[in-house]
Scaffold this active site. Structure first.
Site, short mmCIF file in Angstrom:
data_model
loop_
_atom_site.label_atom_id
_atom_site.label_comp_id
_atom_site.label_asym_id
_atom_site.label_seq_id
_atom_site.Cartn_x
_atom_site.Cartn_y
_atom_site.Cartn_z
N ARG A 30 -4.49 -29.03 -11.90
CA ARG A 30 -3.17 -29.33 -12.47
C ARG A 30 -2.40 -30.31 -11.60
O ARG A 30 -2.47 -30.23 -10.35
CB ARG A 30 -2.39 -28.00 -12.55
N THR A 60 -3.12 -34.41 -25.13
CA THR A 60 -4.17 -33.59 -24.52
C THR A 60 -5.48 -33.60 -25.32
O THR A 60 -5.53 -34.02 -26.46
CB THR A 60 -3.64 -32.15 -24.31
N THR A 81 -5.41 -33.33 -19.74
CA THR A 81 -4.14 -33.81 -20.29
C THR A 81 -3.47 -34.87 -19.43
O THR A 81 -3.74 -34.95 -18.22
CB THR A 81 -3.16 -32.61 -20.44
N GLU A 106 -0.22 -34.90 -20.56
CA GLU A 106 0.97 -34.28 -21.16
C GLU A 106 1.36 -34.98 -22.46
O GLU A 106 0.70 -34.82 -23.45
CB GLU A 106 2.14 -34.22 -20.17
N ASP A 142 6.75 -30.55 -17.90
CA ASP A 142 6.37 -29.19 -18.33
C ASP A 142 7.14 -28.12 -17.55
O ASP A 142 7.07 -26.93 -17.87
CB ASP A 142 4.86 -28.95 -18.16
N SER A 165 0.20 -24.53 -21.02
CA SER A 165 -0.26 -23.67 -22.12
C SER A 165 -1.75 -23.84 -22.35
O SER A 165 -2.30 -23.23 -23.27
CB SER A 165 0.46 -24.04 -23.41
N GLY A 174 0.13 -28.61 -27.00
CA GLY A 174 1.33 -28.08 -26.35
C GLY A 174 1.28 -26.56 -26.35
O GLY A 174 0.21 -25.96 -26.25
N1 GLU Z 1 1.16 -30.41 -21.03
C1 GLU Z 1 0.76 -29.33 -21.86
C2 GLU Z 1 0.26 -28.18 -21.05
O1 GLU Z 1 -0.23 -28.34 -19.99
C3 GLU Z 1 -0.34 -29.69 -22.77
C4 GLU Z 1 0.16 -30.59 -23.78
C5 GLU Z 1 -0.67 -30.70 -24.98
O2 GLU Z 1 -1.49 -29.92 -25.32
O3 GLU Z 1 -0.46 -31.69 -25.64
O4 GLU Z 1 0.33 -27.10 -21.52
#
Ligand code: GLU
Length: 601
Positions: free
Chosen positions: A132, A422, A440, A442, A462, A487, A508
């Site tokens: 991450r 993502t 991702t 993001e 996030d 997520s 997301g």
């Molecule tokens: N940034 C989001 C996350 O890490 C993911 C975004 C996405 O799935 O588009 O949960």
């Protein structure tokens, strides 16, 4: 109140075509316009689907030895070549990620972060790696607030250097390859290097996304010169796009590993790009780059029926929330109810609301605050909360529970905004290893800053933009060195100690609903991966019950509204790529809402 199931809500009869691997590949390649015709106009936020989720419109893919499914055909083919030539799932993962960063630059890449679940057949061990993005050490908790302490508008925070966290994906690729790779590191970059050098055709999805994001994407002159023609017109479908800068970056990674990326010339270029984005500069430093570390985390698993459903723990909320949803549903016989029953959707919707309530209150980076991982998945805690679902109508009030805490801490509910881009891919190799990876930058095109031929993430958004609410701290508030709550829910469901389902999705915070629903479809409703993916989505994140528009599930809206849910019809752009491992071989599915395919042999 009588619950009337609409007559033909979902297809009940599995549509499975058993075809040989060679035929499979031919079939996919021969499907007219598979790579272009499925996606038409996409809007950037959320990265939307294009209404192609026609159930049964895609044949089931089966194979014996290995299988790969991802969101872009060029990436899948490159990964398949690695597997065909004796590479393992980790080797293929490196190639797929480097290719995705080129052909799907809006969704993931080496300027972003990822979570990897890896099952190693030899040691019979499931490992999760956390790649991450990490908050720069100079980032203050109020980074996304204005001078009055109010949250910035989302895109004022996103576009520019402010939102960029230290990228983790290159370090994750390297760590995974050092641990488990089989082919030489260097060789895994060849497909993406060749494609970046010789060019690839801009897909319809990419063209649509460039066009709908024109204003933001043209703020950075480098991104503008790459994604637009000389007259400033967004590139159109079919344009041959070459990326010599990416070639150079990949050559460096292939030759030097991640040395220059984190400690050398590439690090310098990244930091300069972030800090020199004069309209919205960031605080990333060379030290942040040099200090980046991939973290191995304990997998978070929950018993569900005869499966042990495992995924990524904090800083992701993915496995915990999916696990809570499944744990809350465990006492209810969803198999008997079936997908036609509104009661199934009442249970799933309210289980999701309960899980999301806990998510907002308790889940964040566990290196920075005590997250009650065990308490949230404790069987008696979930059994107690599950009793709330025993009624016949939607719950009137939903609030976080009180899981057993390892440490007393008072928290309030979260306010992070997550908009989807993502990518997710799943791989099973001939040796029995399995990869489930969600990756991702993001938002679509991340921070919109381009350097070295790749996009930089905006993952810092996030975090919750507020740090407190009425004086009570928010778990997912920003702090230097902290990782924003995710997520992403790369998942491997184990049965009798070995992988049975490998799955995950972008989307997301809706990822959690997509993954939970597709697992229920495969486990309780006997759906194949493709059927599970094709099913219309119904997602409840503790707000409205979102129902996928343009699908047969629309007929459920009045029924769910009558049960007391607030409902809304909307585009639900998942990108689920799943593989089921059975005694008869591998069965794969790719999400028709994006451009993906499955290849197996
Ligand atoms: N940034 C989001 C996350 O890490 C993911 C975004 C996405 O799935 O588009 O949960």
């Amino acid at each position: 109140m009588p619950l009337i199931a609409p007559a033909s809500l979902f297809p009940t009869k599995p549509h499975i075509q058993i075809i040989s691997a060679l035929a499979t590949i031919t079939l996919i390649a021969a499907t007219p316009g598979y790579a272009t015709a499925q996606q038409t106009t996409d809007s950037i936020a959320p990265e939307s689907s294009t209404g192609n989720s026609t159930p049964g419109s895609r044949a089931e893919v089966r194979a014996k030895d290995w299988m790969i499914t991802a969101a872009n055909p060029l990436a899948v083919k490159a990964g398949a070549d690695i597997l065909r030539n004796g590479g393992n799932a980790i080797d293929a993962m490196v190639t797929v990620q480097t290719m995705l960063g080129l052909v799907e630059p809006q969704s993931s890449g080496i300027g972003g972060g990822a979570f990897l679940l890896y099952y190693d057949a030899r040691s019979k061990k499931l490992t999760t790696l956390d790649g991450r993005e990490t908050a720069p050490m100079d980032a203050t908790p109020t980074l996304f607030q204005d001078e009055n302490g109010e949250p910035l508008d989302f895109y004022d925070a996103v576009v520019g250097g402010r939102s960029v966290g230290t990228p983790g994906t290159p370090a994750l690729l390297k760590a995974a390859h050092e641990n488990w790779g089989q082919l030489s590191w260097n060789s895994l970059f060849t497909p993406a290097i060749e494609t970046a050098t010789n060019g690839f055709e801009v897909s319809e999805r990419l063209a649509g996304l460039i066009s709908s994001d024109s204003e933001k994407l043209s703020r950075d002159p480098v991104a503008k010169s790459y994604f637009f023609d000389q007259d400033g017109v967004p590139l159109i479908t079919g344009t041959l796009l070459k990326n010599p800068e990416y070639t150079a970056t990949l050559r460096d990674l292939a030759t030097n590993g991640t040395a220059n990326f984190y400690n050398g010339t590439i690090a310098k270029d990244i930091v300069a790009k972030v800090r020199d984005a004069h309209w919205n500069p960031g605080v990333l430093s060379l030290q942040d780059m040099a200090n980046y570390r991939v973290k191995e985390r304990a997998p978070v698993c929950v018993d569900y029926r005869e499966y042990d459903v495992c995924g990524m723990g904090p800083p992701s909320s993915g496995a915990l929330t999916v696990g809570q949803i499944l744990g809350l549903l465990e006492p209810y016989d969803l198999a008997a109810l079936g997908p036609q029953s509104p009661d199934s959707w009442r249970l799933i919707g309210d289980a999701s609301r309960l899980a999301f309530a806990d998510r907002g209150r308790y889940m964040a980076d566990s290196d920075f605050l005590p997250v009650p991982v065990a308490g949230l998945l404790d069987k008696s805690y979930l059994a107690e909360r599950s009793k709330l679902l025993a009624g016949e109508t939607a719950l009137e009030d939903v609030s976080p529970g009180a899981p057993a805490f390892s440490h007393a801490m008072r928290l309030t509910d979260d306010e992070a905004i997550e908009l989807p881009s993502t990518s997710h891919f799943s791989i099973v190799d001939i040796y029995g290893n399995a990869v489930s990876m969600t990756t991702t930058i993001e938002n679509g095109f991340g921070s919109r800053l381009m350097v070295g031929g790749f996009m930089l993430n905006n993952e810092m958004t996030d975090f919750s933009f507020r740090t407190h609410s009425d004086g009570v701290p928010i778990a997912n508030a920003l702090a230097p060195g902290k990782r924003p709550r995710s997520s992403m829910a790369p998942t491997i469901a184990m049965k009798d100690g070995t992988p049975a389902i490998v799955t995950g999705s972008p989307g997301g915070s809706r990822i959690i609903g997509y993954v939970a629903q597709s697992l229920i479809a495969m486990i309780d409703w006997d759906k194949s991966p493709q059927e599970a993916i094709d099913m219309p989505h119904l997602v409840n994140r503790f707000g409205t019950y979102d129902i996928e528009e343009g699908t047969s599930a629309e007929s459920l809206e009045p029924v769910l509204a009558a049960l007391g849910f607030k409902t809304s019809l909307r585009d639900l752009n998942s990108g689920i790529h799943a593989i089921m491992i059975t005694d008869d071989g591998l069965i794969g599915g790719a999400d028709l809402r994006r451009e993906g395919i499955v290849i197996g042999q």
